[in-house]
Design an enzyme around this catalytic site. Structure first.
Site, short mmCIF file in Angstrom:
data_model
loop_
_atom_site.label_atom_id
_atom_site.label_comp_id
_atom_site.label_asym_id
_atom_site.label_seq_id
_atom_site.Cartn_x
_atom_site.Cartn_y
_atom_site.Cartn_z
N SER A 65 0.80 -1.24 0.00
CA SER A 65 0.00 0.00 0.00
C SER A 65 0.82 1.28 0.00
CB SER A 65 -0.95 0.03 1.20
OG SER A 65 -2.03 -0.83 0.96
N LYS A 68 0.48 3.38 -2.95
CA LYS A 68 -0.66 4.30 -3.13
C LYS A 68 -0.20 5.77 -2.99
CE LYS A 68 -3.81 0.86 -1.15
NZ LYS A 68 -4.48 0.43 0.10
N TYR A 192 -3.28 -2.32 -10.43
CA TYR A 192 -3.16 -2.12 -8.97
C TYR A 192 -2.33 -3.24 -8.31
CZ TYR A 192 -4.65 -2.08 -4.08
OH TYR A 192 -4.66 -2.10 -2.70
N TYR A 240 -4.93 3.64 7.98
CA TYR A 240 -6.32 3.15 8.02
C TYR A 240 -6.95 3.40 9.38
CZ TYR A 240 -3.99 1.13 4.12
OH TYR A 240 -3.22 1.00 3.00
N VAL A 258 1.08 -3.65 3.79
CA VAL A 258 0.86 -4.92 4.45
C VAL A 258 2.09 -5.85 4.34
CG1 VAL A 258 -0.25 -6.26 2.61
CG2 VAL A 258 -1.15 -6.39 4.93
O1 DON Z 1 -4.87 -4.51 -1.86
C1 DON Z 1 -4.33 -5.14 -0.95
O2 DON Z 1 -4.98 -5.74 -0.10
C2 DON Z 1 -2.83 -5.10 -0.88
N1 DON Z 1 -2.27 -5.15 -2.21
C3 DON Z 1 -2.35 -3.87 -0.20
C4 DON Z 1 -2.96 -3.67 1.18
C5 DON Z 1 -2.05 -3.00 2.13
O3 DON Z 1 -0.87 -2.91 1.96
C6 DON Z 1 -2.69 -2.51 3.40
N2 DON Z 1 -1.71 -1.93 4.28
N3 DON Z 1 -1.40 -2.06 5.38
#
Ligand code: DON
Length: 305
Positions: A65, A68, A192, A240, A258
């Protein structure tokens, strides 16, 4: 200051490693579930051009993430403010992959850092172009900002998420049903998943964040207004439903992934990248957050003075 900061980072690394409780790695993306949680790295890019590191700062990890931040920077740099017609800038107070508010708010995601908002941001970047071009723009932005071409996408991680990312598939279809995706859901999701699968070391990530932190000499310096917008969103939404806790503990804008990474902008002073793959209950790096809190306390860095 630089000497004492270097010594502090070494102590921090040793203290973190002496702890037994690393948190649990993300397991909903099978390729990330294989990562050993007992790892730690920190890199600090300073305004004078130096980069200080401790721990495994040459190990590449999945930025997830944190990408982003870079896709948002690309949209703001190239397309401008039109994004805000489609995405809000309020914290959601929900998990990163929540669909709850999307129905209540007719398909307009709360902010560009929750998954739904990031999908719309990527859709904006795709407008009228081939997916390869949008992806090249993000990775090109990251390479240029870091001053390093040796930054790549881990295709196995992208494929692993594509095979199991049912919640993102649901979010993309939901957005499309409300008319808030221009492109086909599959196209947006593919782009994405690939941007999330960019892998970097903490050293590369700290360097890539210099333009967002507004450090002099950064190869790609965003305007003051854009830096303020991005940093404000990092502070209020970057972790978040754990964003309040991160701001409370550090007083700094940060964006988590993540994969266990955290990018922190200390406006005008430093760009910090931390990595430890074990996560806390909000899905943010457990030891990474602790390290960020200790760094903020040691340096006195805070956007609140
Ligand atoms: O879309 C997802 O679930 C992952 N590619 C990225 C989510 C993420 O990194 C949330 N962060 N803590």
């Amino acid at each position: 200051m630089t000497d004492t900061l270097a010594a502090f980072l070494d102590t921090l690394d040793a203290d973190i490693r002496a702890r037994a409780d690393w948190g649990a790695v993300a397991d909903y993306i099978p390729e990330l579930a294989r990562v050993d949680p007992a790892q730690f790295a920190i890199s600090v890019a300073l305004a004078d051009g130096r980069v200080l590191s401790a721990g495994q700062s040459d190990t590449r990890f999945s930025i997830q993430s944190i990408s982003k931040v870079f896709s948002l920077a690309c949209v703001l740099a190239r397309i401008g403010e039109g994004l805000w017609r489609r995405v809000g800038r309020e914290p959601s107070g929900d998990r990163f992959d929540s669909i709850l508010l999307l129905e209540q708010e007719q398909g307009r995601p709360r902010n560009p850092f929750i998954n739904a908002g990031a999908l719309v941001t990527t859709d904006e970047l795709l407008a009228g172009r081939a997916p390869r071009e949008a992806l090249s723009e993000i990775i090109g932005f990251v390479r240029e900002s870091a001053g390093d071409d040796d930054i790549h996408i881990d295709r196995a991680v992208a494929a692993s998420e594509k095979a199991t990312g049912y919640r993102n598939v649901a979010l993309a279809n939901y957005l499309k049903s409300y008319g808030n995706l221009v492109n086909a859901p599959d196209l947006v999701l593919g782009t994405y998943f690939h941007q999330c699968a960019i892998e970097m070391t903490t050293r590369q990530l700290a360097l890539a964040g210099r333009g967002i932190a507004g450090l002099p000499g950064a190869p790609f310096l965003l305007s003051g207004v854009k830096r303020r917008r991005i940093a404000a969103l990092m502070m209020t939404c970057g972790h978040y439903d754990g964003s309040g806790d991160f701001a409370f503990r550090t007083g700094l804008p940060g964006k988590s992934g993540v994969g266990g990474g955290i990018l922190i902008a200390v406006p005008g002073r430093a760009s910090v990248a931390i990595w430890s793959p074990g996560l806390n209950a909000w899905g943010n790096s457990k030891c990474g957050t602790e390290a960020a809190e200790r760094l903020a306390r040691f340096t006195g860095w805070s956007v609140f003075g």
